[in-house]
Design a protein around this motif. Structure first.
Motif, short mmCIF file in Angstrom:
data_model
loop_
_atom_site.label_atom_id
_atom_site.label_comp_id
_atom_site.label_asym_id
_atom_site.label_seq_id
_atom_site.Cartn_x
_atom_site.Cartn_y
_atom_site.Cartn_z
N ASN A 30 1.07 -1.05 -0.12
CA ASN A 30 0.24 0.15 0.28
C ASN A 30 0.96 1.07 0.14
O ASN A 30 2.06 1.21 0.50
CB ASN A 30 -1.21 -0.39 1.13
CG ASN A 30 -0.47 -0.48 2.28
OD1 ASN A 30 0.43 0.16 3.15
ND2 ASN A 30 -0.46 -1.45 2.97
N GLU A 79 -4.05 -1.73 5.95
CA GLU A 79 -3.26 -0.93 6.86
C GLU A 79 -3.19 0.30 7.18
O GLU A 79 -1.72 1.66 7.11
CB GLU A 79 -2.11 -1.27 6.19
CG GLU A 79 -1.93 -3.14 6.31
CD GLU A 79 -0.80 -4.32 6.06
OE1 GLU A 79 -0.43 -3.44 5.03
OE2 GLU A 79 -0.51 -5.40 5.92
N HIS A 97 5.04 0.58 1.32
CA HIS A 97 4.93 -0.59 2.09
C HIS A 97 4.40 -1.65 1.09
O HIS A 97 4.04 -1.85 0.10
CB HIS A 97 3.84 -0.41 3.06
CG HIS A 97 3.52 -1.97 3.43
ND1 HIS A 97 4.19 -2.52 3.78
CD2 HIS A 97 2.49 -2.58 3.39
CE1 HIS A 97 3.37 -4.08 4.69
NE2 HIS A 97 2.88 -4.08 3.58
N HIS A 99 5.41 -5.97 0.55
CA HIS A 99 6.22 -6.94 0.74
C HIS A 99 7.46 -7.73 -0.18
O HIS A 99 6.16 -8.04 -1.78
CB HIS A 99 4.50 -8.01 0.33
CG HIS A 99 3.11 -7.98 1.45
ND1 HIS A 99 2.89 -8.46 1.57
CD2 HIS A 99 3.13 -6.59 1.93
CE1 HIS A 99 1.42 -7.08 2.91
NE2 HIS A 99 2.10 -6.86 2.97
N HIS A 170 6.60 -10.35 6.82
CA HIS A 170 4.98 -9.99 6.55
C HIS A 170 5.55 -8.50 5.21
O HIS A 170 5.09 -8.45 4.03
CB HIS A 170 4.90 -8.82 7.59
CG HIS A 170 3.22 -7.60 7.30
ND1 HIS A 170 2.51 -7.28 7.89
CD2 HIS A 170 2.96 -6.98 5.79
CE1 HIS A 170 1.78 -6.36 7.37
NE2 HIS A 170 2.10 -6.44 5.73
ZN LIG Z 1 1.44 -5.37 3.94
#
Ligand SMILES: [Zn+2]
Length: 210
Positions: A30, A79, A97, A99, A170
């Motif tokens: 995000n 999030e 953000h 992953h 994560h």
């Molecule tokens: Zn995440």
């Protein structure tokens, strides 16, 4: 051009670049960008979208609590509360953000230390650190399924207008004063993670690395 459109375009450009790096597996990740300071509003990615696609529903405007600031059927990323903590505590202008396999591996490998430390790498200059043999450290926090709990834990590691935190198995969250700074730092961290994972594998194979 309104400030919202200008910021939308800026965030869309960052999103396209991170998508080109293949950093949005399975709708994960995000992004957000600050639009106004008083009252605080920011554009954040809408929940559940394929971030490799570009649409006019990619982002929505939210307030200081992460709630939609306008009438919309879109939902902010789950999030978003982490972004809220950053914007309320710093002068950051952008939060990213993602992953990735490498950031997950590093977060697991160094979890017991509570941080990962890197040194002896030219790319550390991307953080504005010019000393020879400088070291950079990134905190590693536990992953909590409950987002308010995760956001509270995360908030303990928000220091300054630019920074980064790894969430175990994560992903990474990076923030900077501008979208350019946040992206530069994110790329530098991911470079360090990939470098370290490969070095460890080569060391294990008995090759003279590190
Ligand atoms: Zn995440």
């Amino acid at each position: 051009m309104s400030i919202v459109v200008k910021k939308w375009n800026e965030l869309a450009e960052v999103k396209a670049e991170l998508a080109a790096r293949d950093w949005f597996f399975a709708t994960s990740g995000n992004l957000s960008i600050k639009v106004t300071d008083d009252p605080l509003t920011f554009l954040v990615t809408a929940s559940g979208k394929d971030k490799r696609k570009q649409t006019d529903e990619d982002f929505l405007l939210v307030d200081a609590a992460g709630r939609p600031a306008e009438k919309t059927h879109l939902k902010p990323s789950a999030e978003t509360l982490l972004h809220v903590e950053i914007y309320n505590r710093t002068n950051a202008g952008c939060v990213l953000h993602v992953h990735t396999v490498d950031n997950n591996l590093i977060s697991e490998l160094y979890a017991q230390n509570g941080e990962a430390v890197f040194s002896g790498q030219e790319i550390i200059k991307a953080f504005g650190i010019w000393e020879e043999n400088a070291a950079v450290r990134i905190p590693i926090i536990d992953n909590y399924a409950d987002i308010p709990t995760l956001a509270r834990e995360f908030a303990n590691y928000i220091h300054g207008d630019a920074g980064a935190v790894l969430i175990q198995n994560h992903g990474i969250t990076v923030w900077g004063r501008t979208a350019f700074e946040a992206k530069k730092h994110l790329e530098a961290w991911e470079f360090l993670f990939r470098w370290q994972v490969k070095r460890l594998l080569l060391q294990r194979a008995g090759l003279p690395v590190g």
